[in-house]
Scaffold this active site. Structure first.
Site, PDB file in Angstrom:
ATOM      1  N   ASP A  22       0.820  -1.190   0.114  1.00  0.00           N
ATOM      2  CA  ASP A  22       0.024   0.143   0.013  1.00  0.00           C
ATOM      3  C   ASP A  22       0.773   1.223   0.013  1.00  0.00           C
ATOM      4  O   ASP A  22       1.814   1.072   0.556  1.00  0.00           O
ATOM      5  CB  ASP A  22      -1.032  -0.001   1.237  1.00  0.00           C
ATOM      6  N   HIS A  39       2.054   3.496  -9.287  1.00  0.00           N
ATOM      7  CA  HIS A  39       1.822   2.163  -9.557  1.00  0.00           C
ATOM      8  C   HIS A  39       2.957   1.689 -10.265  1.00  0.00           C
ATOM      9  O   HIS A  39       3.601   0.526 -10.038  1.00  0.00           O
ATOM     10  CB  HIS A  39       0.457   1.786  -9.989  1.00  0.00           C
ATOM     11  N   LEU A 133      10.988 -20.189  -4.993  1.00  0.00           N
ATOM     12  CA  LEU A 133       9.952 -19.743  -4.265  1.00  0.00           C
ATOM     13  C   LEU A 133       8.392 -19.669  -5.363  1.00  0.00           C
ATOM     14  O   LEU A 133       8.606 -19.528  -6.362  1.00  0.00           O
ATOM     15  CB  LEU A 133      10.389 -18.131  -4.480  1.00  0.00           C
TER      16      LEU A 133
HETATM   17  C1  IPE Z   1      -5.305  -2.543   0.218  1.00  0.00           C
HETATM   18  O1  IPE Z   1      -5.274  -1.380  -0.202  1.00  0.00           O
HETATM   19  C2  IPE Z   1      -5.159  -3.533  -1.512  1.00  0.00           C
HETATM   20  C3  IPE Z   1      -4.078  -3.757  -1.942  1.00  0.00           C
HETATM   21  C4  IPE Z   1      -2.852  -3.126  -1.553  1.00  0.00           C
HETATM   22  C5  IPE Z   1      -3.952  -4.042  -3.222  1.00  0.00           C
HETATM   23  P1  IPE Z   1      -6.179  -0.212  -0.309  1.00  0.00           P
HETATM   24  O2  IPE Z   1      -5.441   1.149  -0.498  1.00  0.00           O
HETATM   25  O3  IPE Z   1      -7.209  -0.744  -1.291  1.00  0.00           O
HETATM   26  O4  IPE Z   1      -6.941  -0.537   1.092  1.00  0.00           O
HETATM   27  P2  IPE Z   1      -7.869   0.531   1.922  1.00  0.00           P
HETATM   28  O5  IPE Z   1      -8.871   1.183   1.300  1.00  0.00           O
HETATM   29  O6  IPE Z   1      -6.710   1.660   2.492  1.00  0.00           O
HETATM   30  O7  IPE Z   1      -8.394  -0.223   2.913  1.00  0.00           O
HETATM   31  C1  IPE Z   2      -1.837   0.275  -3.140  1.00  0.00           C
HETATM   32  O1  IPE Z   2      -1.560   1.628  -3.349  1.00  0.00           O
HETATM   33  C2  IPE Z   2      -1.985  -0.399  -4.592  1.00  0.00           C
HETATM   34  C3  IPE Z   2      -3.365  -0.775  -4.857  1.00  0.00           C
HETATM   35  C4  IPE Z   2      -4.422  -0.554  -4.114  1.00  0.00           C
HETATM   36  C5  IPE Z   2      -3.619  -1.266  -6.253  1.00  0.00           C
HETATM   37  P1  IPE Z   2      -2.714   2.744  -3.346  1.00  0.00           P
HETATM   38  O2  IPE Z   2      -3.214   3.022  -4.684  1.00  0.00           O
HETATM   39  O3  IPE Z   2      -3.927   2.406  -2.485  1.00  0.00           O
HETATM   40  O4  IPE Z   2      -2.083   3.855  -2.598  1.00  0.00           O
HETATM   41  P2  IPE Z   2      -2.745   4.693  -1.440  1.00  0.00           P
HETATM   42  O5  IPE Z   2      -2.964   4.034  -0.303  1.00  0.00           O
HETATM   43  O6  IPE Z   2      -3.626   5.660  -2.041  1.00  0.00           O
HETATM   44  O7  IPE Z   2      -1.453   5.581  -1.165  1.00  0.00           O
HETATM   45 MG    MG Z   3      -4.091   2.263  -0.446  1.00  0.00          MG
END
Ligand code: IPE
Ligand code: IPE
Ligand code: MG
Length: 250
Positions: A22, A39, A133
């Site tokens: 995240d 990303h 792995l």
């Molecule tokens: C969790 O992150 C999902 C992934 C890392 C793919 P999110 O950004 O979607 O989660 P929330 O919304 O902060 O709970």
């Molecule tokens: C995690 O990063 C990746 C996915 C959920 C696909 P985010 O896109 O949720 O990044 P933040 O949490 O908004 O910083």
């Molecule tokens: Mg996120």
């Protein structure tokens, strides 16, 4: 005391590490960039950490790449992620093979666009012979989706007379999840600092050790990954027992 230190040093690396990757969006925002740039940078972190996990002898690495709920993000971000994830996995395939690493997917991939799905299937097939792995990408995944599907399957088998409801155990549930082939995660890492599990492996993390770092996923380094592993190796996992039961020598 010397024995205790020795003991800690001898604890093995976790067999299964699961990561909630995240913080990509915040990483990009802080730099005045589009979320998708975060990303893109996140893919380099996947490459780095997969290599590190393989080098350290981790057996299973489960990466939460896209949740069921992430389908509800703006369409432009969803499209960018589909494109990125499938291309990245395709591009990483030779390096996975070079590392003897096998790619597998858990999640509702029928929701994926055909072209992205095709690329993913090719990478899974191309690495199927690898024995090192196992990299499990959780894609279009959520734990409630997975548990709901498992319940429906168990109910169908019970209705057909193949399962006796009185003989259902926790193992029956585990065996019907998308993760049936894998041991439960020993260590769960979340980057980006949020203290929540966001619908990830709810059943499987019952006794996982949790490591949350404020570092955004694109900045998550090999050193910090190694520090998380070291931190894990210093913990006492009691599984509900007492310290004395776990370690009678104390
Ligand atoms: C969790 O992150 C999902 C992934 C890392 C793919 P999110 O950004 O979607 O989660 P929330 O919304 O902060 O709970
Ligand atoms: C995690 O990063 C990746 C996915 C959920 C696909 P985010 O896109 O949720 O990044 P933040 O949490 O908004 O910083
Ligand atoms: Mg996120």
């Amino acid at each position: 005391m010397a024995d205790l230190v020795n003991d800690i040093q001898l604890k093995p690396v976790p067999a299964h590490v699961a990561i909630i990757m995240d913080g990509n969006g915040r990483w990009a925002k802080e730099r005045g960039l589009e979320r998708s740039a975060g990303h893109v940078e996140g893919v380099t972190a996947v490459h780095r950490i997969t290599q590190a996990a393989s080098d350290m002898g981790v057996r299973y690495l489960t990466l939460y790449a896209f949740s069921t709920e992430n389908w509800n993000r703006p369409q432009s971000e969803v499209d960018a992620l589909m494109h990125l994830i499938s291309f990245a996995l395709e591009r990483e395939t030779p390096s996975l093979i070079a590392n003897n690493a096998r790619l597998e997917i858990i999640g509702d991939i029928d929701r994926m666009p055909d072209e992205a799905r095709r690329r993913l299937d090719n990478s899974i097939k191309a690495t199927a012979h690898c024995t090192g792995l196992t990299v499990v990408v959780a894609f279009s995944y959520s734990s409630r989706w997975e548990i709901t599907r498992a319940c429906a399957q168990i109910a169908r088998e019970a209705a057909a007379g193949r399962i006796d409801p009185d003989s259902i155990t926790a193992d029956t549930i585990s065996a019907h999840l998308a993760t049936a082939k894998y041991p439960d995660p020993d260590l769960l890492i979340r980057t980006g600092g949020d203290m929540r599990v966001s619908n990830f492996l709810l059943w499987q993390i019952a006794y996982s050790e949790i490591f949350v770092t404020p570092t955004y996923w694109p900045d998550f380094s090999t050193e910090e990954f190694a520090a998380a592993i070291d931190n894990f190796r210093g913990r006492e996992r009691r599984f509900g027992l007492t310290s004395e039961q776990i370690n009678p020598a104390l």
